[in-house]
Enzyme design. Structure first.
Site, PDB file in Angstrom:
ATOM      1  N   TYR A  77       3.101  14.651  -4.064  1.00  0.00           N
ATOM      2  CA  TYR A  77       2.673  15.030  -2.715  1.00  0.00           C
ATOM      3  C   TYR A  77       3.456  16.252  -2.223  1.00  0.00           C
ATOM      4  O   TYR A  77       4.187  16.877  -2.984  1.00  0.00           O
ATOM      5  CB  TYR A  77       2.770  13.825  -1.786  1.00  0.00           C
ATOM      6  CG  TYR A  77       1.846  12.705  -2.217  1.00  0.00           C
ATOM      7  CD1 TYR A  77       0.468  12.922  -2.333  1.00  0.00           C
ATOM      8  CD2 TYR A  77       2.338  11.445  -2.571  1.00  0.00           C
ATOM      9  CE1 TYR A  77      -0.386  11.914  -2.767  1.00  0.00           C
ATOM     10  CE2 TYR A  77       1.485  10.435  -3.000  1.00  0.00           C
ATOM     11  CZ  TYR A  77       0.124  10.680  -3.096  1.00  0.00           C
ATOM     12  OH  TYR A  77      -0.730   9.688  -3.538  1.00  0.00           O
ATOM     13  N   ARG A 121      12.564   9.288  -1.237  1.00  0.00           N
ATOM     14  CA  ARG A 121      12.019   8.804  -2.516  1.00  0.00           C
ATOM     15  C   ARG A 121      11.709   9.983  -3.428  1.00  0.00           C
ATOM     16  O   ARG A 121      11.106  10.982  -3.008  1.00  0.00           O
ATOM     17  CB  ARG A 121      10.737   8.009  -2.279  1.00  0.00           C
ATOM     18  CG  ARG A 121      10.275   7.236  -3.521  1.00  0.00           C
ATOM     19  CD  ARG A 121       8.939   6.565  -3.306  1.00  0.00           C
ATOM     20  NE  ARG A 121       8.761   5.422  -4.190  1.00  0.00           N
ATOM     21  CZ  ARG A 121       7.586   4.917  -4.548  1.00  0.00           C
ATOM     22  NH1 ARG A 121       6.471   5.450  -4.075  1.00  0.00           N
ATOM     23  NH2 ARG A 121       7.505   3.874  -5.338  1.00  0.00           N
ATOM     24  N   GLN A 144       7.647   5.049   5.794  1.00  0.00           N
ATOM     25  CA  GLN A 144       7.658   6.163   4.852  1.00  0.00           C
ATOM     26  C   GLN A 144       6.811   7.310   5.403  1.00  0.00           C
ATOM     27  O   GLN A 144       5.607   7.161   5.624  1.00  0.00           O
ATOM     28  CB  GLN A 144       7.128   5.741   3.482  1.00  0.00           C
ATOM     29  CG  GLN A 144       7.353   6.819   2.425  1.00  0.00           C
ATOM     30  CD  GLN A 144       6.709   6.500   1.098  1.00  0.00           C
ATOM     31  OE1 GLN A 144       5.496   6.370   1.021  1.00  0.00           O
ATOM     32  NE2 GLN A 144       7.505   6.382   0.048  1.00  0.00           N
ATOM     33  N   GLY A 175       6.730  -3.593  -6.062  1.00  0.00           N
ATOM     34  CA  GLY A 175       5.496  -3.185  -5.423  1.00  0.00           C
ATOM     35  C   GLY A 175       4.409  -4.237  -5.553  1.00  0.00           C
ATOM     36  O   GLY A 175       4.285  -5.124  -4.712  1.00  0.00           O
TER      37      GLY A 175
END
Length: 360
Positions: free
Chosen positions: A181, A228, A100, A319
């Site tokens: 982000y 994502r 990622q 996760g």
């Protein structure tokens, strides 16, 4: 409910997976401050290779991209050398792994930046929350707004990181455009107040994320690139929602589908919270994309079975369950109890709570 769908093989673009269970990105803060993974990462990812697809912890594309201490990088030859045995271990166990690619934007602290510089962002807007530094958790530093001409250099950082990811032996890459982000900061009108070609309209705000995807796809081919999104998440940096999340994310999803990406990975609701039912039409988002869809956010065994059997999703990302259960796929298959890893071991430390767990 039949478990056939969840445990059956699938294909995400050019990536073959042996089941529909993905390991979601999990920041564990075990790398050095130079971003170099330790040998522990080889065991950590290798232990979890029974997942149909491993998506690595978020990995910095440059020194500027870093917002948290002890997170790994993929922007130097030394990073490649540290990641290579990780991908080899996963492949030896029959798994698939993508890295990622991450730039945190305003979610950083000056102490984590070269020369104590301010973090960068689409607009000079202060983030909330905290970031993890060598001195502990601190509020993010005030960012400076990127000049238009600076954006091309970050685009090149993504391109070079993608090239190094190929050198390290990954099966593809996932572009991180979620969780408050940098790329999501460009996408949302709550964090993007620009008046150049990267701000204003939905098309302009989506421009940089799309340019990143195109640059990465130039290296890998679009069918080995995923992305994502988290349309409803405000958890990181107290990031306000976009004013029209369905229109904004729907436009981006449609454009991504036109590019032929391997998959779209969506946090369905609030990160670490509810699933957002009734607040956002994830199936409309999936239809706009038109390709393979990975669902994420609080799924348990039954919800995963239902979602894959009904066609809601092609794959389910887990996760936290993967932290304490390296053999999660087998535990889900057998309906075996799951081990709760101690939260104190989530971030930082050594092998305990990272690679040392009792198996069935």
């Amino acid at each position: 409910m039949s478990s056939e769908a969840l445990f059956s093989p699938a294909r995400l673009g050019a990536i073959d997976v042996r089941n529909r269970i993905a390991m979601a990105p999990l920041t564990r803060s075990r790398a050095g401050m130079d971003g170099i993974q330790t040998p522990l990462a080889i065991d950590y990812y290798g232990q979890r290779a029974s997942a149909g697809l491993i998506i690595t912890e978020a990995t910095n594309i440059s020194r500027q991209a870093r917002g948290y201490a002890y997170t790994p990088g993929i922007y130097t030859d030394a990073h490649v050398e540290a990641w290579a045995p990780v991908t080899e271990a996963v492949h030896a166990a029959g798994g698939r792994i993508v890295v990622q690619l991450w730039h945190v934007g305003r979610m950083s602290h000056a102490s984590l930046q070269a020369g104590g510089a301010a973090p960068v962002a689409p607009s000079a807007l202060q983030a909330g929350g905290t970031v993890f530094t060598e001195a502990g958790h601190l509020p993010p530093s005030m960012p400076r707004e990127l000049a238009t001409e600076e954006i091309a250099a970050i685009l090149e950082d993504y391109r070079q990181a993608a090239r190094r990811a190929k050198d390290a032996g990954f099966d593809g890459v996932e572009v991180h455009a979620a969780n408050g982000y940098l790329l999501e900061q460009f996408l949302r009108d709550s964090t993007n107040r620009r008046d150049d070609r990267y701000g204003g309209s939905i098309e302009n705000r989506a421009r940089f994320p799309l340019e990143v995807v195109e640059a990465v796809a130039d290296i890998w081919g679009a069918d080995r690139v995923g992305l994502r999104l988290s349309p409803l998440s405000t958890a990181v940096g107290d990031t306000p929602l976009d004013s029209t999340p369905m229109a904004t994310h729907g436009y981006l999803a449609r454009r991504l589908g036109e590019l032929g990406l391997a998959y779209l990975h969506v946090v369905e609701g609030q990160l670490h919270g509810g699933n957002g039912a009734g607040l956002f039409d994830v199936q409309a988002l999936r239809a706009a994309f038109g390709g393979a869809y990975i669902a994420n956010n609080g799924y348990d065994r039954q919800r995963a079975l239902d979602a894959t059997a009904s066609g809601h999703a092609d794959m389910i990302a887990f996760g936290k369950p993967f932290i304490g259960n390296p053999d999660l796929v087998e535990r889900l298959r057998l309906e075996a109890p799951l081990h709760d890893a101690p939260a104190a071991s989530y971030f930082g430390g050594g092998a305990e709570g990272y690679t040392q767990f009792a198996r069935m």
